[in-house]
Design a protein around this motif. Structure first.
Motif, PDB file in Angstrom:
ATOM      1  N   ALA B  44       0.796  -1.215   0.000  1.00  0.00           N
ATOM      2  CA  ALA B  44       0.000   0.000   0.000  1.00  0.00           C
ATOM      3  C   ALA B  44       0.834   1.273   0.000  1.00  0.00           C
ATOM      4  CB  ALA B  44      -0.930  -0.005   1.198  1.00  0.00           C
ATOM      5  N   SER B  47       3.968   3.427  -3.531  1.00  0.00           N
ATOM      6  CA  SER B  47       3.860   4.098  -4.823  1.00  0.00           C
ATOM      7  C   SER B  47       4.948   5.153  -4.991  1.00  0.00           C
ATOM      8  CB  SER B  47       2.480   4.695  -5.018  1.00  0.00           C
ATOM      9  OG  SER B  47       2.351   5.822  -4.237  1.00  0.00           O
ATOM     10  N   PRO B 210      -2.167   0.183  -6.991  1.00  0.00           N
ATOM     11  CA  PRO B 210      -1.601  -0.821  -6.093  1.00  0.00           C
ATOM     12  C   PRO B 210      -1.394  -2.181  -6.751  1.00  0.00           C
ATOM     13  CG  PRO B 210      -3.633   0.093  -5.190  1.00  0.00           C
ATOM     14  CD  PRO B 210      -3.390   0.784  -6.459  1.00  0.00           C
TER      15      PRO B 210
END
Lengths: 204, 235
Positions: B44, B47, B210
């Motif tokens: 999660a 990124s 994700p």
């Protein structure tokens, strides 16, 4: 009622805890080998989520917030209290399952107590806080989130049962392919959000 | 077990066992790709590079100190309530991390949102407490905690490196040393408008989603297992 339904559907499909937020992955990957145990764990998660989210809402509103009973801002105690509620609920579920279905209890093994540290459970409570739901919305969110988790793990278990017969490169077998399939399922679930093709190809 | 006890006397110059405790989790016994622990946060927060470095440091801190604390108390904790005791210690450490981040680095705190709180339920922490700290002396548990934190961090950094590079064309955005690497623009690290290196590249927004982290993690596992055949199909 309409609000209730829309939050239920949204939390089960569009904002699926596993496939959109990737919460509760450890038990999701470890228990999804057969459909039977997967659905047993899924039901336990629905139950625990459906109860802990509203209870944590009540605790947050009436015990921890500034205009609660104690009249103090105690939000720094949030994690400890939430975890305590979750741990005691899981203990309850464990006792019920042991009485009602010893076979399921044995096949779930260590993963039943580990629901306590399943991030989906605590994550749902924290999302409920950060999205500022009211009480009935938090009930819908808890049940919907649990239902979404159940759907995801059963679907995954069904795919993995079939996967035994496919010809996969040896290093990718087991865990590797499970990750890639979860990624594909995640993308499929993302379709429910309505993908704007411009997002993909804009090249901002 | 007995081998571990032997090394108890020599504390500082690291013995072979202790080095093993520290470096084994980087590859052979990696918490993410081999023990399958702590996947949620690995997916999660990755990124971008900055939040995942912060996350790696936070998790290492929590694992190391909770291992240390539990290992010191391991003889006094009754078996039945050990879960609650462990969770209270972890929650205490996580609250420290959360308040520190909120005070000193608010943008990163905002970006990580619930995932700082979710360190409590990060299975790595709980898993190492149960598997290691409950049975071993404090110094070794501390090293084991650091090692597992690093093993987790290295996976996080690899995934976020690729996701940020291909998803946004930058590295370390949000810090003073922000670098734009690929794509077409004049404020890049290499001026890609006059110089056609990678100027053709348009950002692949799939990498920001994700799902890309799952594909990357699957590929890392594939690579690791094809190099290290004794890991194949143990899950």
């Amino acid at each position: 009622m309409e609000e209730f339904l829309s939050i239920f559907i949204k939390s089960a499909f569009v904002e699926n805890l596993v496939l959109s937020y990737f919460l509760g992955m450890c038990s999701y990957l470890a228990v999804s080998k057969t459909v039977k145990t997967a659905s047993g764990l899924g039901l336990a998660v629905i139950f625990v989520l459906g109860i802990t989210v509203p209870i944590n809402w009540l605790i947050n509103r009436y015990l921890l917030s500034e205009n609660g009973i104690l009249g103090m801002d105690l939000t720094f105690l949030r994690f400890i209290l939430f975890i305590a509620v979750i741990a005691s609920m899981v203990q309850l579920v464990e006792m019920v399952v042991e009485k009602v279905s010893p076979a399921l209890y044995n096949s779930l093994g260590i993963f039943l107590p580990l629901i306590t540290v399943n991030c989906a459970i605590l994550g749902a409570s924290l999302f409920m806080i950060s999205r500022e739901y009211n009480f009935s919305e938090s009930v819908a969110f808890g049940l919907g989130g649990g239902f979404g988790w159940f759907l995801a793990i059963v679907a995954m278990a069904a795919i993995r049962e079939k996967l035994k017969y496919s010809d996969i490169p040896a290093p990718l077998r087991g865990l590797g392919i499970a990750f890639i399939i979860t990624g594909l399922m995640g993308m499929a679930f993302m379709g429910m959000m309505g993908i704007d093709p411009a997002i993909f190809f804009s090249g901002k | 077990m007995s081998e571990i006890k032997e090394s108890k006397k020599a504390l500082f110059p690291m013995t072979k066992k202790e080095r093993k405790l520290l470096f084994d989790p980087l590859n052979d016994n990696n918490p993410v790709t081999v023990q399958v622990l702590g996947i949620c946060s690995a997916l999660a927060v990755t990124s971008m590079l900055l939040p995942s470095i912060v996350m790696a440091i936070a998790v290492t801190f929590v694992i190391a100190f909770s291992n240390l604390a539990i290992s010191m108390m391991r003889k006094y904790i009754p078996k039945q309530v050990r879960m609650i005791v462990q969770l209270v210690i972890i929650a205490f450490l996580v609250t420290i991390v959360e308040l520190t981040l909120k005070a000193y680095s608010y943008p990163v705190y905002k970006q990580l949102s619930v995932f700082i709180g979710l360190i409590i339920t990060n299975c790595i922490v709980m898993g190492r407490l149960e598997a290691f700290a409950m049975a071993n002396p404090p110094w070794q548990s501390f090293l084991d905690g650091i090692g597992n934190g690093l093993g987790y961090g290295i996976i996080l950094i690899i995934i976020s490196f690729f996701r940020e590079l291909f998803g946004r064309g930058t590295l370390m955005s949000g810090t003073p040393i922000e670098m734009k690497i690929i794509g077409s623009s004049s404020d890049f690290w290499i001026d890609t408008t006059t110089n056609s290196w990678f100027g053709w590249y348009t950002n692949n927004n799939l990498m920001v989603l994700p799902a890309a982290a799952l594909f990357l993690l699957g590929m890392i596992i594939w690579y690791q297992r094809s190099k290290n055949t004794k890991l194949v199909d143990i899950s």
